[in-house]
Design an enzyme around this catalytic site. Structure first.
Site, short mmCIF file in Angstrom:
data_model
loop_
_atom_site.label_atom_id
_atom_site.label_comp_id
_atom_site.label_asym_id
_atom_site.label_seq_id
_atom_site.Cartn_x
_atom_site.Cartn_y
_atom_site.Cartn_z
N ASP A 1 9.84 8.95 10.97
CA ASP A 1 8.56 8.81 10.29
C ASP A 1 8.32 10.02 9.39
O ASP A 1 9.10 10.29 8.49
CB ASP A 1 7.46 8.61 11.35
CG ASP A 1 6.22 7.94 10.80
OD1 ASP A 1 5.85 8.17 9.64
OD2 ASP A 1 5.57 7.17 11.55
N ASN B 1 8.65 6.90 3.69
CA ASN B 1 8.10 7.82 4.68
C ASN B 1 8.42 9.28 4.38
O ASN B 1 8.37 9.70 3.24
CB ASN B 1 8.52 7.39 6.09
CG ASN B 1 7.31 7.18 6.98
OD1 ASN B 1 6.35 7.93 6.89
ND2 ASN B 1 7.33 6.16 7.79
N ARG C 1 0.87 -1.19 0.00
CA ARG C 1 0.00 0.00 0.00
C ARG C 1 0.89 1.22 0.00
O ARG C 1 2.07 1.16 0.37
CB ARG C 1 -0.92 0.02 1.23
CG ARG C 1 -0.18 0.17 2.56
CD ARG C 1 -1.12 0.63 3.66
NE ARG C 1 -0.55 0.63 4.99
CZ ARG C 1 0.18 1.62 5.52
NH1 ARG C 1 0.50 2.69 4.78
NH2 ARG C 1 0.62 1.55 6.75
N ASN D 1 2.28 4.75 1.44
CA ASN D 1 2.47 5.33 2.76
C ASN D 1 2.55 6.85 2.57
O ASN D 1 1.70 7.41 1.90
CB ASN D 1 3.68 4.72 3.47
CG ASN D 1 3.63 4.95 4.97
OD1 ASN D 1 2.56 4.88 5.56
ND2 ASN D 1 4.75 5.23 5.59
#
Length: 299
Positions: A204, A154, A101, A103
């Site tokens: 992140d 990310n 998927r 991100n």
């Protein structure tokens, strides 16, 4: 730094809050709940959250020049009409992979939408490695794949002179830089500008301030850190009352407020009782720096 103030503005307990973006026209904060499958908009005036449910994990949201928004949904780039709650697919990636998927994603200064993929997680930050890739959706809706072998694609942003692209592949525990060609959207000459320390945990989401310094949310590290990409030094740490800080952006009238998203996925009852604001959206004021307004997708 005693003037720094942290407030939880939306205590909704999102599963994976992500991709905060300030919508200046609406005077509101956009963000997503990836596994909760919704796109949200929080108004500082009403203090209310509006949420639009979607049919797959939604991992990023961006402004669109023509109005409304674009999102990354499952393995699709899609358009979102807010009032109509209407999602229209634009194009799909990773068609040869059943288990990935999108991100994080963000629009570059020329209006291209950069977003990367990752394998579906078995549990938070545990997944089949090297399954992801980094893509760009161009305004004409064509897609370019930059590279693959990514673990968790990310945080991303661009330097103030638009000559450097910053990027995080979370499990490398590194913030990387690439040379960036604004005319073509091409990237090259990858290098690390900061390696995370143990207590900072997993890098992140990321954003840049008007001094050209990077802010990185540290998943499982309960903090955002400010880095100098030139020297590779950490300049500041802001700790939050939750461990799973996921991303950050600047917003508010003059982009002097920082908004931080967080997650609650993977936390048991005891952990959640210690951190009741897990999955909340936080506003940080008093940082003394401002951010750069987000760029809208040009297509």
């Amino acid at each position: 730094m005693s003037s720094v103030r942290i407030e939880c503005v939306a205590q909704e307990g999102y599963r994976i809050g992500e991709s905060p973006v300030w919508d200046e026209k609406e005077g509101a904060l956009l963000y997503v709940d990836i596994t909760g499958r919704k796109v949200c908009r929080w108004s500082p005036v009403t203090r209310q959250v509006q949420a639009i449910p979607v049919d797959a994990p939604v991992s990023s949201v961006a402004l669109r020049k023509s109005g409304d928004y674009v999102i990354t949904l499952g393995t699709r780039f899609a358009a979102l009409k807010w009032k109509e709650e209407l999602v229209t697919p634009i194009t799909e990636v990773d068609k040869d992979k059943a288990n990935t998927r999108f991100n994080d994603g963000k629009v570059d200064p020329a209006g291209r939408y950069f977003a990367g993929t990752m394998a579906e997680e078995i549990r938070p930050a545990v997944l089949e490695r090297h399954q992801g890739s980094l893509y760009t959706l161009f305004p004409d809706h064509s897609v370019v794949k930059h590279f693959d072998q990514v673990d968790i694609s990310n945080g991303l942003d661009w330097s103030l002179d638009h000559r450097t692209f910053f990027y995080i592949d979370s499990l490398s525990y590194s913030v990387d830089a690439f040379d960036y060609d604004l005319q073509t959207g091409k990237i090259g000459n990858r290098r690390s500008v900061y390696k995370l320390e143990k207590e900072e945990s997993i890098p992140d989401g990321m954003c840049i301030d008007t001094e050209g310094k990077l802010w990185v949310a540290c998943y499982d590290g309960g903090r955002v850190i400010r880095l100098d990409p030139e020297t590779g030094k950490r300049l500041q740490t802001v700790k939050l009352p939750v461990d799973k800080t996921t991303s950050c952006c600047f917003g508010g009238k003059d982009y002097s407020e920082m908004y931080v998203t967080s997650a609650s996925d993977g936390m048991d009852k005891e952990w959640l009782s210690r951190q009741p604001q897990a999955g909340g959206i936080f506003k940080i004021t008093g940082l003394g720096v401002k951010g750069v307004p987000p760029y809208p997708f040009a297509g």
